[in-house]
Structure formats: structure tokens, C-alpha cells
Design a protein around this motif. Structure first.
Motif, PDB file in Angstrom:
ATOM      1  N   ASN A  93       0.846  -1.193   0.000  1.00 42.25           N
ATOM      2  CA  ASN A  93       0.000   0.000   0.000  1.00 42.25           C
ATOM      3  C   ASN A  93       0.879   1.240   0.000  1.00 42.25           C
ATOM      4  O   ASN A  93       2.092   1.167   0.218  1.00 42.25           O
ATOM      5  CB  ASN A  93      -0.912   0.003   1.238  1.00 42.25           C
ATOM      6  CG  ASN A  93      -1.920  -1.133   1.197  1.00 42.25           C
ATOM      7  OD1 ASN A  93      -2.493  -1.422   0.158  1.00 42.25           O
ATOM      8  ND2 ASN A  93      -2.107  -1.783   2.336  1.00 42.25           N
ATOM      9  N   GLU A  94       0.276   2.399  -0.208  1.00 45.13           N
ATOM     10  CA  GLU A  94       1.026   3.654  -0.216  1.00 45.13           C
ATOM     11  C   GLU A  94       1.745   3.907   1.100  1.00 45.13           C
ATOM     12  O   GLU A  94       2.797   4.537   1.129  1.00 45.13           O
ATOM     13  CB  GLU A  94       0.093   4.820  -0.536  1.00 45.13           C
ATOM     14  CG  GLU A  94      -0.393   4.815  -1.965  1.00 45.13           C
ATOM     15  CD  GLU A  94      -1.331   5.975  -2.253  1.00 45.13           C
ATOM     16  OE1 GLU A  94      -1.401   6.928  -1.457  1.00 45.13           O
ATOM     17  OE2 GLU A  94      -1.992   5.926  -3.302  1.00 45.13           O
ATOM     18  N   ASP A  95       1.180   3.415   2.225  1.00 45.71           N
ATOM     19  CA  ASP A  95       1.814   3.629   3.534  1.00 45.71           C
ATOM     20  C   ASP A  95       2.874   2.574   3.849  1.00 45.71           C
ATOM     21  O   ASP A  95       3.445   2.555   4.939  1.00 45.71           O
ATOM     22  CB  ASP A  95       0.764   3.674   4.647  1.00 45.71           C
ATOM     23  CG  ASP A  95       0.006   2.367   4.798  1.00 45.71           C
ATOM     24  OD1 ASP A  95       0.272   1.408   4.032  1.00 45.71           O
ATOM     25  OD2 ASP A  95      -0.864   2.295   5.687  1.00 45.71           O
ATOM     26  N   GLY A  96       3.144   1.673   2.886  1.00 45.69           N
ATOM     27  CA  GLY A  96       4.187   0.665   3.081  1.00 45.69           C
ATOM     28  C   GLY A  96       3.692  -0.653   3.643  1.00 45.69           C
ATOM     29  O   GLY A  96       4.466  -1.611   3.724  1.00 45.69           O
ATOM     30  N   THR A  97       2.439  -0.717   4.053  1.00 45.24           N
ATOM     31  CA  THR A  97       1.900  -1.982   4.563  1.00 45.24           C
ATOM     32  C   THR A  97       1.565  -2.902   3.392  1.00 45.24           C
ATOM     33  O   THR A  97       1.366  -2.461   2.264  1.00 45.24           O
ATOM     34  CB  THR A  97       0.630  -1.748   5.410  1.00 45.24           C
ATOM     35  OG1 THR A  97      -0.351  -1.107   4.584  1.00 45.24           O
ATOM     36  CG2 THR A  97       0.937  -0.879   6.623  1.00 45.24           C
ATOM     37  N   VAL A  98       1.503  -4.182   3.679  1.00 48.23           N
ATOM     38  CA  VAL A  98       1.224  -5.172   2.634  1.00 48.23           C
ATOM     39  C   VAL A  98      -0.276  -5.252   2.380  1.00 48.23           C
ATOM     40  O   VAL A  98      -1.074  -5.363   3.318  1.00 48.23           O
ATOM     41  CB  VAL A  98       1.772  -6.558   3.066  1.00 48.23           C
ATOM     42  CG1 VAL A  98       1.462  -7.607   2.004  1.00 48.23           C
ATOM     43  CG2 VAL A  98       3.278  -6.486   3.311  1.00 48.23           C
ATOM     44  N   SER A  99      -0.653  -5.214   1.111  1.00 49.25           N
ATOM     45  CA  SER A  99      -2.068  -5.310   0.746  1.00 49.25           C
ATOM     46  C   SER A  99      -2.456  -6.777   0.545  1.00 49.25           C
ATOM     47  O   SER A  99      -1.616  -7.666   0.587  1.00 49.25           O
ATOM     48  CB  SER A  99      -2.337  -4.527  -0.541  1.00 49.25           C
ATOM     49  OG  SER A  99      -1.817  -5.228  -1.653  1.00 49.25           O
ATOM     50  N   ASP A 100      -3.727  -7.022   0.303  1.00 46.23           N
ATOM     51  CA  ASP A 100      -4.209  -8.365   0.002  1.00 46.23           C
ATOM     52  C   ASP A 100      -4.023  -8.714  -1.475  1.00 46.23           C
ATOM     53  O   ASP A 100      -4.170  -9.872  -1.863  1.00 46.23           O
ATOM     54  CB  ASP A 100      -5.691  -8.493   0.360  1.00 46.23           C
ATOM     55  CG  ASP A 100      -5.931  -8.462   1.858  1.00 46.23           C
ATOM     56  OD1 ASP A 100      -5.004  -8.814   2.618  1.00 46.23           O
ATOM     57  OD2 ASP A 100      -7.045  -8.085   2.269  1.00 46.23           O
ATOM     58  N   GLU A 101      -3.706  -7.709  -2.301  1.00 46.20           N
ATOM     59  CA  GLU A 101      -3.572  -7.928  -3.740  1.00 46.20           C
ATOM     60  C   GLU A 101      -2.243  -8.617  -4.063  1.00 46.20           C
ATOM     61  O   GLU A 101      -1.177  -8.182  -3.628  1.00 46.20           O
ATOM     62  CB  GLU A 101      -3.654  -6.593  -4.479  1.00 46.20           C
ATOM     63  CG  GLU A 101      -3.728  -6.745  -5.970  1.00 46.20           C
ATOM     64  CD  GLU A 101      -3.896  -5.405  -6.674  1.00 46.20           C
ATOM     65  OE1 GLU A 101      -3.796  -5.396  -7.911  1.00 46.20           O
ATOM     66  OE2 GLU A 101      -4.123  -4.378  -6.001  1.00 46.20           O
ATOM     67  N   ILE A 102      -2.325  -9.693  -4.826  1.00 42.68           N
ATOM     68  CA  ILE A 102      -1.134 -10.466  -5.178  1.00 42.68           C
ATOM     69  C   ILE A 102      -0.532  -9.917  -6.468  1.00 42.68           C
ATOM     70  O   ILE A 102      -1.242  -9.686  -7.451  1.00 42.68           O
ATOM     71  CB  ILE A 102      -1.488 -11.959  -5.341  1.00 42.68           C
ATOM     72  CG1 ILE A 102      -2.012 -12.511  -4.020  1.00 42.68           C
ATOM     73  CG2 ILE A 102      -0.288 -12.762  -5.824  1.00 42.68           C
ATOM     74  CD1 ILE A 102      -2.602 -13.901  -4.133  1.00 42.68           C
ATOM     75  N   LYS A 103       0.786  -9.724  -6.468  1.00 44.94           N
ATOM     76  CA  LYS A 103       1.504  -9.239  -7.642  1.00 44.94           C
ATOM     77  C   LYS A 103       1.957 -10.404  -8.514  1.00 44.94           C
ATOM     78  O   LYS A 103       1.846 -10.363  -9.737  1.00 44.94           O
ATOM     79  CB  LYS A 103       2.713  -8.420  -7.192  1.00 44.94           C
ATOM     80  CG  LYS A 103       3.583  -7.925  -8.322  1.00 44.94           C
ATOM     81  CD  LYS A 103       4.774  -7.165  -7.794  1.00 44.94           C
ATOM     82  CE  LYS A 103       5.687  -6.731  -8.925  1.00 44.94           C
ATOM     83  NZ  LYS A 103       6.887  -6.079  -8.426  1.00 44.94           N
ATOM     84  N   GLU A 104       2.515 -11.445  -7.898  1.00 42.94           N
ATOM     85  CA  GLU A 104       2.996 -12.614  -8.629  1.00 42.94           C
ATOM     86  C   GLU A 104       3.102 -13.811  -7.701  1.00 42.94           C
ATOM     87  O   GLU A 104       3.111 -13.649  -6.476  1.00 42.94           O
ATOM     88  CB  GLU A 104       4.352 -12.349  -9.286  1.00 42.94           C
ATOM     89  CG  GLU A 104       5.479 -12.133  -8.299  1.00 42.94           C
ATOM     90  CD  GLU A 104       6.803 -11.754  -8.943  1.00 42.94           C
ATOM     91  OE1 GLU A 104       6.814 -11.360 -10.124  1.00 42.94           O
ATOM     92  OE2 GLU A 104       7.829 -11.850  -8.263  1.00 42.94           O
ATOM     93  N   ARG A 105       3.147 -14.993  -8.298  1.00 39.46           N
ATOM     94  CA  ARG A 105       3.330 -16.236  -7.546  1.00 39.46           C
ATOM     95  C   ARG A 105       4.622 -16.896  -8.021  1.00 39.46           C
ATOM     96  O   ARG A 105       4.909 -16.900  -9.221  1.00 39.46           O
ATOM     97  CB  ARG A 105       2.159 -17.180  -7.772  1.00 39.46           C
ATOM     98  CG  ARG A 105       0.865 -16.681  -7.200  1.00 39.46           C
ATOM     99  CD  ARG A 105      -0.261 -17.710  -7.421  1.00 39.46           C
ATOM    100  NE  ARG A 105      -1.498 -17.217  -6.869  1.00 39.46           N
ATOM    101  CZ  ARG A 105      -2.421 -16.540  -7.560  1.00 39.46           C
ATOM    102  NH1 ARG A 105      -2.242 -16.299  -8.844  1.00 39.46           N
ATOM    103  NH2 ARG A 105      -3.521 -16.122  -6.978  1.00 39.46           N
ATOM    104  N   THR A 106       5.364 -17.457  -7.090  1.00 41.72           N
ATOM    105  CA  THR A 106       6.595 -18.150  -7.431  1.00 41.72           C
ATOM    106  C   THR A 106       6.424 -19.634  -7.125  1.00 41.72           C
ATOM    107  O   THR A 106       5.963 -20.000  -6.039  1.00 41.72           O
ATOM    108  CB  THR A 106       7.788 -17.564  -6.649  1.00 41.72           C
ATOM    109  OG1 THR A 106       7.901 -16.176  -6.971  1.00 41.72           O
ATOM    110  CG2 THR A 106       9.081 -18.271  -6.997  1.00 41.72           C
ATOM    111  N   TYR A 107       6.795 -20.459  -8.096  1.00 41.09           N
ATOM    112  CA  TYR A 107       6.652 -21.905  -7.977  1.00 41.09           C
ATOM    113  C   TYR A 107       8.009 -22.581  -7.979  1.00 41.09           C
ATOM    114  O   TYR A 107       8.946 -22.106  -8.625  1.00 41.09           O
ATOM    115  CB  TYR A 107       5.834 -22.456  -9.150  1.00 41.09           C
ATOM    116  CG  TYR A 107       4.416 -21.950  -9.172  1.00 41.09           C
ATOM    117  CD1 TYR A 107       3.404 -22.641  -8.526  1.00 41.09           C
ATOM    118  CD2 TYR A 107       4.081 -20.779  -9.835  1.00 41.09           C
ATOM    119  CE1 TYR A 107       2.089 -22.175  -8.538  1.00 41.09           C
ATOM    120  CE2 TYR A 107       2.774 -20.307  -9.861  1.00 41.09           C
ATOM    121  CZ  TYR A 107       1.797 -21.013  -9.199  1.00 41.09           C
ATOM    122  OH  TYR A 107       0.501 -20.551  -9.217  1.00 41.09           O
TER     123      TYR A 107
END
Length: 127
Positions: free
Chosen positions: A31-45
């Protein structure tokens, strides 16, 4: 030197046979305040690579649905690219390699789909 598109990979020579292992992690957007959002950017397998002789990690965009293949299912990468991230240090820089791709798909999915769609042919018993 900067390679804007990364290093394009010859899949067969570089990875050999690839087998699915598991989802390693999901990277979330901050998020803009630096906290982690629930939105996923990518998955690593984690994938087992016969060509590399070890487990490799491959990142796929979050827009691609979650992959839940059977363990050891043979897979292939769609448009894989290798790239780097450099971090400055007192002695120069540390460089980490990473692999990203557009998707991970079952290796024989088309062949399996084709066989499933075939109708059994009636056999002529020659009377």
C-alpha cells in the motif's frame, strides 16, 4: 548494460525436463503507507529441472490462475526470461538471478485433451 527484455531462454537446453513441485510464495503489492495489501503481484513456484540438476523458482503474474498440478507432473514454461537484480555493496554489487514466465502449463495437455475428445470408433467384426 541493461537488457530491457531480460535474457530469452532456450527452454529445452536450459531446463531439460521440468517437473512441478509446489507453490513457493505469493508476492503482495504494498500500500502507499508501506503496509502489505491483500492484492497479489505474482506467484513463485518450485520446479525440478533436470537440465539444471536442481530445484528452480519461476515467477508467474498473478493474473494467471493459481497452479495446482500434481506433484512431479511434467510442465513447461511459456515465454521464460532470465533477469537480474543487483544490490550495491562495499565491494561492488551482489547480483541475484531470477526466472519469470507468462505461464506454467502441463507438457502434454494438448495431447491429453485430444485423446479425451476422441470418440471410440465402432469396430467392424467382418461378418
Amino acid at each position: 548494460m541493461r537488457l530491457a527484455e531480460g535474457i530469452v531462454i532456450d527452454k529445452e537446453k536450459t531446463f531439460g525436463v521440468l517437473k512441478f513441485s509446489a507453490l513457493r510464495r505469493e508476492v503482495h503489492i504494498n500500500n502507499e503507507d508501506g503496509t502489505v495489501s491483500d492484492e497479489i503481484k505474482e506467484r513463485t513456484y518450485d520446479l525440478k529441472s533436470r537440465g539444471q540438476g536442481c530445484m528452480i523458482q519461476v515467477s508467474i503474474p498473478a493474473a494467471v490462475p493459481l497452479k495446482e498440478f500434481d506433484y512431479n507432473a511434467e510442465v513447461e514454461l511459456v515465454n521464460p526470461v532470465a533477469d537480474t537484480v543487483a544490490t550495491a555493496t562495499f565491494r561492488g554489487a551482489d547480483v541475484d538471478w531470477y526466472i519469470k514466465a507468462d505461464d506454467i502449463v502441463l507438457k502434454n495437455k494438448q495431447a491429453i485433451s485430444h485423446v479425451k475428445n476422441q470418440q471410440p470408433q465402432p469396430q467392424n467384426k467382418g461378418k
